[in-house]
Write a protein that holds these residues in place. Structure first.
Motif, PDB file in Angstrom:
ATOM      1  N   THR A  49     -11.903 -53.803  42.612  1.00 23.82           N
ATOM      2  CA  THR A  49     -10.907 -53.763  43.668  1.00 23.82           C
ATOM      3  C   THR A  49     -11.363 -54.669  44.818  1.00 23.82           C
ATOM      4  O   THR A  49     -12.431 -55.283  44.759  1.00 23.82           O
ATOM      5  CB  THR A  49     -10.713 -52.321  44.169  1.00 23.82           C
ATOM      6  OG1 THR A  49     -11.994 -51.754  44.482  1.00 23.82           O
ATOM      7  CG2 THR A  49     -10.039 -51.471  43.106  1.00 23.82           C
ATOM      8  N   GLU A  50     -10.558 -54.748  45.862  1.00 28.24           N
ATOM      9  CA  GLU A  50     -10.845 -55.663  46.961  1.00 28.24           C
ATOM     10  C   GLU A  50     -12.155 -55.341  47.677  1.00 28.24           C
ATOM     11  O   GLU A  50     -12.767 -56.225  48.279  1.00 28.24           O
ATOM     12  CB  GLU A  50      -9.689 -55.657  47.967  1.00 28.24           C
ATOM     13  CG  GLU A  50      -8.414 -56.291  47.411  1.00 28.24           C
ATOM     14  CD  GLU A  50      -7.304 -56.325  48.424  1.00 28.24           C
ATOM     15  OE1 GLU A  50      -7.502 -55.753  49.533  1.00 28.24           O
ATOM     16  OE2 GLU A  50      -6.243 -56.900  48.129  1.00 28.24           O
ATOM     17  N   ASP A  51     -12.594 -54.082  47.636  1.00 28.59           N
ATOM     18  CA  ASP A  51     -13.868 -53.725  48.270  1.00 28.59           C
ATOM     19  C   ASP A  51     -15.061 -54.012  47.354  1.00 28.59           C
ATOM     20  O   ASP A  51     -16.189 -53.619  47.645  1.00 28.59           O
ATOM     21  CB  ASP A  51     -13.869 -52.261  48.713  1.00 28.59           C
ATOM     22  CG  ASP A  51     -13.755 -51.288  47.535  1.00 28.59           C
ATOM     23  OD1 ASP A  51     -13.577 -51.757  46.386  1.00 28.59           O
ATOM     24  OD2 ASP A  51     -13.825 -50.076  47.776  1.00 28.59           O
ATOM     25  N   ASN A  52     -14.783 -54.689  46.220  1.00 28.38           N
ATOM     26  CA  ASN A  52     -15.816 -55.121  45.288  1.00 28.38           C
ATOM     27  C   ASN A  52     -16.508 -53.972  44.557  1.00 28.38           C
ATOM     28  O   ASN A  52     -17.676 -54.049  44.186  1.00 28.38           O
ATOM     29  CB  ASN A  52     -16.868 -55.997  45.981  1.00 28.38           C
ATOM     30  CG  ASN A  52     -17.464 -57.021  45.037  1.00 28.38           C
ATOM     31  OD1 ASN A  52     -16.772 -57.569  44.193  1.00 28.38           O
ATOM     32  ND2 ASN A  52     -18.748 -57.263  45.183  1.00 28.38           N
ATOM     33  N   THR A  53     -15.767 -52.892  44.352  1.00 25.51           N
ATOM     34  CA  THR A  53     -16.249 -51.771  43.543  1.00 25.51           C
ATOM     35  C   THR A  53     -15.850 -52.003  42.092  1.00 25.51           C
ATOM     36  O   THR A  53     -14.707 -52.374  41.810  1.00 25.51           O
ATOM     37  CB  THR A  53     -15.658 -50.442  44.034  1.00 25.51           C
ATOM     38  OG1 THR A  53     -16.075 -50.212  45.378  1.00 25.51           O
ATOM     39  CG2 THR A  53     -16.108 -49.274  43.169  1.00 25.51           C
ATOM     40  N   PHE A  68     -23.478 -53.408  47.344  1.00 26.98           N
ATOM     41  CA  PHE A  68     -23.082 -54.206  48.502  1.00 26.98           C
ATOM     42  C   PHE A  68     -24.087 -55.304  48.822  1.00 26.98           C
ATOM     43  O   PHE A  68     -23.734 -56.318  49.429  1.00 26.98           O
ATOM     44  CB  PHE A  68     -22.883 -53.303  49.713  1.00 26.98           C
ATOM     45  CG  PHE A  68     -21.730 -52.343  49.565  1.00 26.98           C
ATOM     46  CD1 PHE A  68     -20.427 -52.808  49.520  1.00 26.98           C
ATOM     47  CD2 PHE A  68     -21.953 -50.972  49.452  1.00 26.98           C
ATOM     48  CE1 PHE A  68     -19.364 -51.932  49.373  1.00 26.98           C
ATOM     49  CE2 PHE A  68     -20.892 -50.093  49.310  1.00 26.98           C
ATOM     50  CZ  PHE A  68     -19.596 -50.571  49.270  1.00 26.98           C
ATOM     51  N   GLN A  69     -25.335 -55.134  48.406  1.00 22.52           N
ATOM     52  CA  GLN A  69     -26.359 -56.135  48.698  1.00 22.52           C
ATOM     53  C   GLN A  69     -26.108 -57.453  47.976  1.00 22.52           C
ATOM     54  O   GLN A  69     -26.485 -58.527  48.479  1.00 22.52           O
ATOM     55  CB  GLN A  69     -27.740 -55.594  48.314  1.00 22.52           C
ATOM     56  CG  GLN A  69     -28.215 -54.437  49.173  1.00 22.52           C
ATOM     57  CD  GLN A  69     -29.592 -53.945  48.737  1.00 22.52           C
ATOM     58  OE1 GLN A  69     -29.971 -54.083  47.581  1.00 22.52           O
ATOM     59  NE2 GLN A  69     -30.335 -53.374  49.678  1.00 22.52           N
ATOM     60  N   ASP A  90     -23.389 -65.750  43.555  1.00 18.08           N
ATOM     61  CA  ASP A  90     -23.909 -66.106  44.882  1.00 18.08           C
ATOM     62  C   ASP A  90     -25.379 -65.761  45.031  1.00 18.08           C
ATOM     63  O   ASP A  90     -26.106 -66.417  45.792  1.00 18.08           O
ATOM     64  CB  ASP A  90     -23.099 -65.401  45.983  1.00 18.08           C
ATOM     65  CG  ASP A  90     -21.692 -65.964  46.106  1.00 18.08           C
ATOM     66  OD1 ASP A  90     -21.441 -67.064  45.568  1.00 18.08           O
ATOM     67  OD2 ASP A  90     -20.843 -65.306  46.736  1.00 18.08           O
ATOM     68  N   PHE A  91     -25.821 -64.725  44.311  1.00 22.10           N
ATOM     69  CA  PHE A  91     -27.217 -64.308  44.377  1.00 22.10           C
ATOM     70  C   PHE A  91     -27.980 -64.628  43.092  1.00 22.10           C
ATOM     71  O   PHE A  91     -29.130 -64.193  42.948  1.00 22.10           O
ATOM     72  CB  PHE A  91     -27.301 -62.811  44.694  1.00 22.10           C
ATOM     73  CG  PHE A  91     -27.001 -62.478  46.134  1.00 22.10           C
ATOM     74  CD1 PHE A  91     -28.022 -62.311  47.059  1.00 22.10           C
ATOM     75  CD2 PHE A  91     -25.686 -62.368  46.577  1.00 22.10           C
ATOM     76  CE1 PHE A  91     -27.749 -62.023  48.390  1.00 22.10           C
ATOM     77  CE2 PHE A  91     -25.401 -62.082  47.904  1.00 22.10           C
ATOM     78  CZ  PHE A  91     -26.432 -61.912  48.819  1.00 22.10           C
ATOM     79  N   ASN A  92     -27.329 -65.346  42.162  1.00 21.49           N
ATOM     80  CA  ASN A  92     -28.006 -65.783  40.944  1.00 21.49           C
ATOM     81  C   ASN A  92     -28.636 -64.597  40.207  1.00 21.49           C
ATOM     82  O   ASN A  92     -29.772 -64.673  39.717  1.00 21.49           O
ATOM     83  CB  ASN A  92     -29.084 -66.817  41.306  1.00 21.49           C
ATOM     84  CG  ASN A  92     -29.416 -67.763  40.174  1.00 21.49           C
ATOM     85  OD1 ASN A  92     -28.598 -68.008  39.288  1.00 21.49           O
ATOM     86  ND2 ASN A  92     -30.625 -68.293  40.187  1.00 21.49           N
TER      87      ASN A  92
END
Length: 260
Positions: A49-53, A68-69, A90-92
């Motif tokens: 979802t939009e909150d990245n869950t 979230f990290q 983004d964090f590989n």
């Protein structure tokens, strides 16, 4: 002469018509999702979802995972529901989850020696992942338990668009070609890309998208055929066996692929 022309016209039309796969609507489900990553044969949905869950939703239960990290999930693969992999480009980093969405392994490619700049990830067999090494421009089968490369392909000199796989095959879509590898890393087919942008894959078929049109490459075949489907703005699409899923306007629609 006129009858002969009509005869050849009918023959030509039939030959073209046979190249198109038809569909019939099966069902539709209202779903508010940011990205849908998979639907299994039992109807289990994997999405964010939009909150990245990250969600795993069955008919009876819904469970979630959030980190979230690491920020936004780039891709997720639930081909093996006991080893679901989430890729945070983004964090590989890749997170491996079990079927209860509990974290069982973390691969931080920033700390792996030698360092790997990974742009695409997909499921392999055993404890492996197919990864595309951006710096070396090559596809690698990476064993995350032993931190070893089991095999690697010849470097690809083109921009990579998508990567999909199962235990037996790996599909690499570039701007120029669609490469198909077996689990030994051998190239078994190479098809020219005529505008395909992304793809979806199940054990049976590969579906490709070009603009708002979908195409299918049935398993063990070499001819890509167009799919007849309603004129929809295709936000996302998936395939599971012979069921095609199209997500549009918060509705997940199921279509039966009518394969001969």
């Amino acid at each position: 002469m006129r009858n002969l022309f009509i005869f050849f016209f009918i023959i030509s039309f039939s030959a073209v018509a046979q190249e198109q796969i038809h569909t019939s609507i099966k069902d539709s489900t209202a779903l508010k999702a940011d990205k849908i990553f998979g639907v299994d044969t039992f109807g289990t949905l994997y999405y964010t979802t939009e909150d990245n869950t990250f969600y795993k939703k069955t008919k009876d239960t819904t469970i979630t995972y959030t980190n979230f990290q690491l920020g936004q999930i780039t891709t997720a693969n639930a081909f093996n529901p006991l080893k679901i992999n989430l890729f945070y480009q983004d964090f590989n980093t890749v997170i491996i989850l079990d079927n209860r969405l509990a974290e069982i392994f973390k691969i931080d490619f920033n700390t792996v020696q030698p360092y790997k700049n990974v742009s695409f990830v997909s499921t392999g067999f055993d404890n492996t992942l197919w990864i595309f090494n951006q710096d070396l421009q090559q596809l690698e089968l990476y064993d995350y338990k032993t931190n070893k490369i089991r095999l690697k392909t010849v470097p690809v000199q083109a921009d990579i668009l998508d990567l999909k796989s199962d235990y037996n095959y790996c599909y690499l879509l570039t701007e120029k070609y669609l490469y198909i590898y077996n689990y030994f890393g051998s190239l078994v087919n190479k098809l020219k890309n005529i505008g395909y942008e992304t793809m979806a894959f199940s054990k049976a078929h590969l579906v490709l998208k070009k603009a708002e049109q979908l195409y299918i490459l049935p398993k063990k075949e070499t001819e890509i055929q167009s799919i007849a489907h309603p004129n929809l703005l295709i936000n996302q699409f998936l395939v599971t066996n012979e069921t095609l899923y199209i997500y549009d306007d918060k509705i997940l629609r199921q279509y039966q692929l009518k394969l001969e």
